[in-house]
Design an enzyme around this catalytic site. Structure first.
Site, short mmCIF file in Angstrom:
data_model
loop_
_atom_site.label_atom_id
_atom_site.label_comp_id
_atom_site.label_asym_id
_atom_site.label_seq_id
_atom_site.Cartn_x
_atom_site.Cartn_y
_atom_site.Cartn_z
N TYR A 185 -10.02 -1.82 2.11
CA TYR A 185 -9.76 -2.84 1.08
C TYR A 185 -11.00 -3.69 0.83
O TYR A 185 -11.39 -3.93 -0.32
CB TYR A 185 -8.59 -3.71 1.54
CG TYR A 185 -8.10 -4.69 0.50
CD1 TYR A 185 -7.33 -4.26 -0.58
CD2 TYR A 185 -8.38 -6.05 0.61
CE1 TYR A 185 -6.86 -5.16 -1.53
CE2 TYR A 185 -7.92 -6.95 -0.33
CZ TYR A 185 -7.15 -6.51 -1.39
OH TYR A 185 -6.69 -7.41 -2.32
N SER B 258 -10.51 -10.62 -4.38
CA SER B 258 -9.81 -11.14 -3.20
C SER B 258 -10.79 -11.97 -2.39
O SER B 258 -12.01 -11.81 -2.53
CB SER B 258 -9.28 -9.99 -2.34
OG SER B 258 -8.85 -10.44 -1.07
#
Length: 343
Positions: A208, A195
């Site tokens: 995350y 990401s």
């Protein structure tokens, strides 16, 4: 003042998707406004010869929905033998049913929880027994399965940190270690879905970010180790595609927020207050509803990583806003990049 000057021009950038890439040797290219890195991915042709697909076998994790679901169908259409790992296969998930409805001998859904060593080993045996010649190995592994959450550090339980890491980080490590013997035999590919938050931190996303930073480091170490053996490792770093991946809905955000608030220690609730908490949840709702709904830039990046003779080390499918913001966060001194968040 500087934060305002930075954020306003960023917010006005057009929402076109980029795929800026570092080459296989890991060298950085100049990041200039006039460079080819700014060509929108929809118009960009990857400059690399393609490997013949034939009936090469590829395993993709997290195929119940989102990127994985689209990847399984796309790679199948390209001629790959696709093993689609699905967490909810045993529960008859709609995405699994749709993949199964293709009735193809080149697309097989398999029950796969990347947190379960037992299920992972079962899938290894399924793949090995399905290959025409197991000694020639399996061409590709796409570690796509992942979960996300939100909440500032004091709002997030330690158990939540562990749950996210078990899927995003340890699931990636577990899958890779289990399938490397087959990948090595084929001199194949490992593609890890990270990401943009694996390159730059973001408030209220620490569980995350931690896992995606870990995936980045793991991928780099693996790439160095596998290069002499002919295995190529790539990382795909999507921008904001939450709206396309079904990770969150307005209802799920509110449900998570309600549970989070109720479980907070009294001292945290008292010190921060409900107004502050609700403002942060509202920002998360805005972020989740503003992302791209077109997954094709990510699908194209993964396909290139699997088929190109010289795949890139990193792929950055994201719009101009997030691409430039990532460059600021990763290339400028911390005293400057911090001003995006610290005002």
């Amino acid at each position: 003042m500087l934060a305002t000057r930075l954020s306003r021009p960023l917010s006005r950038l057009p929402g076109k998707t980029l795929s800026a890439c570092d080459r296989e040797n890991g060298a950085r290219r100049p990041l200039l406004l006039g460079s080819t890195s700014f060509i929108p991915i929809g118009r960009r042709t990857y400059a690399s010869a393609a490997e013949p697909v034939g009936s090469k076998a590829v395993l993709v994790t997290g195929c119940d929905s989102g990127f994985g679901f689209s990847l399984a169908k796309h790679l199948h259409s390209k001629g790959f033998l696709v093993f689609a790992g699905c967490l909810m296969k045993d529960k008859g998930h709609d995405g699994v049913k749709e993949l199964d409805s293709l009735n193809s001998d080149r697309l097989r859904t398999v029950q796969l929880n990347v947190c379960s060593s037992e299920e992972v080993e079962k899938v290894v045996e399924i793949v090995r027994s399905s290959l025409k010649d197991p000694e020639k190995g399996m061409w590709g592994l796409v570690n796509n399965a992942g979960i996300s959450t939100f909440g500032e550090v004091e709002f997030t339980s330690l158990e939540t940190y562990k749950q996210v890491a078990e899927v995003n980080l340890w699931g990636t490590v577990r899958m890779t270690k289990s399938f490397l013997p087959l990948i090595r035999r084929a001199k194949g590919r490992v593609v890890n879905i990270s990401s943009m938050l694996g390159r730059m931190a973001n408030p209220a996303r620490s569980p995350y970010c931690i896992t995606k930073f870990g995936v980045e480091a793991f991928s780099d170490c693996l790439r160095y180790e596998m290069y002499p053996l002919g295995v190529k490792v790539s990382v795909v770093e999507p921008g904001n595609f939450i709206a396309a991946t079904s990770l969150y809905s307005p209802e799920s955000i509110q449900a998570i927020a309600k549970k989070m608030w109720e479980e907070l220690p009294e001292v945290v609730r008292k010190d921060y207050g409900k107004k502050y908490f609700d403002e942060k949840i509202a920002k998360m709702e805005t972020y989740c509803s503003s992302g791209s709904t077109d997954t094709s830039p990510v699908i194209d990046a993964v396909t290139h990583a699997l088929t190109a003779t010289t795949p890139y080390t990193r792929y950055h499918p994201m719009d101009y806003y997030w691409w430039l913001r990532m460059q600021i966060m990763t290339h400028l001194p911390g005293a400057i990049s911090d001003m995006i968040y610290i005002r």
